[in-house]
Design a protein around this motif. Structure first.
Motif, short mmCIF file in Angstrom:
data_model
loop_
_atom_site.label_atom_id
_atom_site.label_comp_id
_atom_site.label_asym_id
_atom_site.label_seq_id
_atom_site.Cartn_x
_atom_site.Cartn_y
_atom_site.Cartn_z
N ILE A 1 32.55 -41.78 53.19
CA ILE A 1 31.84 -43.28 51.65
C ILE A 1 33.13 -42.76 50.38
O ILE A 1 32.48 -41.49 49.46
CB ILE A 1 30.66 -42.57 51.63
CG1 ILE A 1 29.89 -42.39 52.98
CG2 ILE A 1 29.82 -43.65 50.26
CD1 ILE A 1 28.72 -41.94 52.31
N PRO A 2 33.44 -44.09 50.28
CA PRO A 2 34.41 -43.87 49.46
C PRO A 2 33.64 -44.36 48.55
O PRO A 2 32.57 -45.34 48.40
CB PRO A 2 35.07 -44.96 49.57
CG PRO A 2 35.08 -45.14 51.19
CD PRO A 2 33.87 -44.74 51.34
N LEU A 3 33.90 -43.50 47.06
CA LEU A 3 32.97 -44.03 46.00
C LEU A 3 33.75 -43.94 44.50
O LEU A 3 34.99 -43.31 44.48
CB LEU A 3 31.97 -43.29 45.74
CG LEU A 3 32.42 -41.62 45.79
CD1 LEU A 3 31.91 -41.51 43.85
CD2 LEU A 3 31.14 -40.47 46.56
N MET A 4 32.94 -44.43 43.23
CA MET A 4 33.77 -44.28 42.25
C MET A 4 32.56 -43.82 41.50
O MET A 4 31.39 -44.41 40.86
CB MET A 4 33.85 -45.69 41.36
CG MET A 4 34.91 -45.89 40.32
SD MET A 4 36.65 -45.70 40.59
CE MET A 4 36.71 -46.67 41.69
N LEU A 5 32.55 -42.99 40.75
CA LEU A 5 32.22 -42.43 38.87
C LEU A 5 32.74 -42.81 37.71
O LEU A 5 34.14 -43.11 36.98
CB LEU A 5 32.70 -40.73 39.51
CG LEU A 5 31.53 -40.22 40.11
CD1 LEU A 5 32.23 -38.48 39.38
CD2 LEU A 5 30.40 -40.27 39.91
N ALA A 6 32.06 -43.99 37.20
CA ALA A 6 32.29 -44.34 36.16
C ALA A 6 31.87 -44.61 34.62
O ALA A 6 32.13 -45.24 33.84
CB ALA A 6 31.92 -46.07 36.61
N ASP A 7 30.78 -43.24 34.92
CA ASP A 7 30.20 -43.22 33.88
C ASP A 7 30.64 -41.89 33.10
O ASP A 7 30.91 -40.73 34.19
CB ASP A 7 29.26 -42.58 34.09
CG ASP A 7 28.45 -42.47 32.53
OD1 ASP A 7 27.74 -43.23 31.98
OD2 ASP A 7 27.70 -41.35 32.16
N ALA A 8 31.19 -41.53 31.13
CA ALA A 8 32.08 -40.59 30.86
C ALA A 8 31.14 -39.52 31.60
O ALA A 8 32.17 -38.56 30.85
CB ALA A 8 32.13 -41.00 29.51
N GLN A 9 29.36 -39.25 31.14
CA GLN A 9 29.57 -38.15 30.81
C GLN A 9 29.17 -37.73 32.68
O GLN A 9 29.71 -36.11 32.82
CB GLN A 9 27.56 -38.42 30.45
CG GLN A 9 26.98 -36.88 30.53
CD GLN A 9 25.63 -37.36 31.07
OE1 GLN A 9 24.82 -38.80 30.90
NE2 GLN A 9 24.06 -36.52 30.32
N ALA A 10 29.43 -37.90 33.05
CA ALA A 10 29.53 -37.66 34.89
C ALA A 10 30.64 -37.34 34.92
O ALA A 10 30.74 -35.70 35.76
CB ALA A 10 28.79 -38.54 35.58
#
Length: 279
Positions: free
Chosen positions: A106-115
């Motif tokens: 499953i390709p994914l993206m973390l897009a939040d600065a906190q995460a």
């Protein structure tokens, strides 16, 4: 239908120029997994072996259900829906879900600065898939010979959560062998055993036994692998459920026997009382 969570490490991590993180999750290996009784709606049981058939894991509907889903920072208490997407989402999965050997990739993206910051600081470097499925209860034996008490059907993805590692800091989750790789994908019950002193002792003993058996090979001796370490944990978890279920049945039988004895005493007392009054 129940909601379950299974863990896996982040793989092929790339930091993008805009600060986001692109990565891949490899989930959903078929086989028998050990869950706590509370996870599967059986709080009176300490653990339950659940069989996940390959035909269910790799069905087109099951794999497609993990596409375009929210990536969250920890698990939302009620899952993810349109009502809370904007509040809980810190990223997203892409739509190209594919089989990679024995796993679903499953390709994914973390897009939040906190995460992203939590990942980079080492505070949250593991993924946990939140999904629903139907549990069909019934004893059986999996193809590898492992006994199970229920089977997963109709697996449907809801979200992928970024969560803390099973253990703090840079310490390996199950000895040095499981510092990375797909073998760290455990159910919560298996993870609990893996992170316990008992689990660490089992891994240490298995590694020592492996080294003794292969010592005669010298420098050509094979290393103790992540798959071997994970297998030790999974086998131990399966054995624990068998022992606990036997104890649970004994407790239930004992309680039923006591109830029968109490009822017999009550009836005997009542009969004696009636006989006394008839004199």
């Amino acid at each position: 239908m129940v909601m379950l969570m299974d863990r896996a490490p982040l793989e092929r991590v790339r930091k993008l120029a805009d600060g986001r993180i692109a990565a891949v999750a490899r989930f959903a290996r078929s086989g028998v997994y050990t869950y706590s009784g509370a996870e599967v709606g059986k709080p009176h049981l300490s653990s339950v072996n659940v069989y996940r058939p390959e035909s269910e894991v790799f069905s087109q509907d099951a794999m497609a259900s993990f596409g375009h889903k929210a990536v969250t920072f920890h698990h939302p208490s009620d899952g993810v829906s349109a009502a809370n997407w904007s509040k809980v989402s810190v990223g997203f999965t892409e739509g190209k879900i594919a089989r990679d050997g024995g796993y679903v990739e499953i390709p994914l993206m973390l897009a939040d600065a906190q995460a992203v910051g939590a990942y980079e600081r080492g505070e949250a470097r593991e993924l946990s898939a939140g999904y629903s499925c139907d549990l069909v209860w019934g004893d059986g034996i999996a193809p590898d010979g492992t006994a199970y008490q229920a089977t997963q059907r109709n697996i449907r993805g809801n979200h992928i959560a970024l969560v803390p590692l099973g253990r703090a800091g840079s310490e390996c989750r199950i000895g040095d062998s499981l510092n990375s790789g797909a073998s760290t994908m455990f159910t919560d019950a298996e993870r609990s055993l893996a992170d316990s002193a008992e689990g660490q002792m089992l891994i240490t003993q298995a590694r020592a036994s492996h080294d003794r058996k292969n010592a005669y090979l010298g420098d050509r001796a094979p290393a103790f692998t992540a798959e071997q370490a994970a297998g030790v944990i999974r086998n131990a978890a399966a054995q624990k459920i068998g022992a606990q279920n036997l104890a649970d049945r004994f407790t239930a039988d004992e309680a039923a026997l006591r109830a029968q004895v109490d009822e017999a005493r009550r009836r005997n007392s009542l009969e004696r009382s009636q006989a006394y009054r008839q004199r």
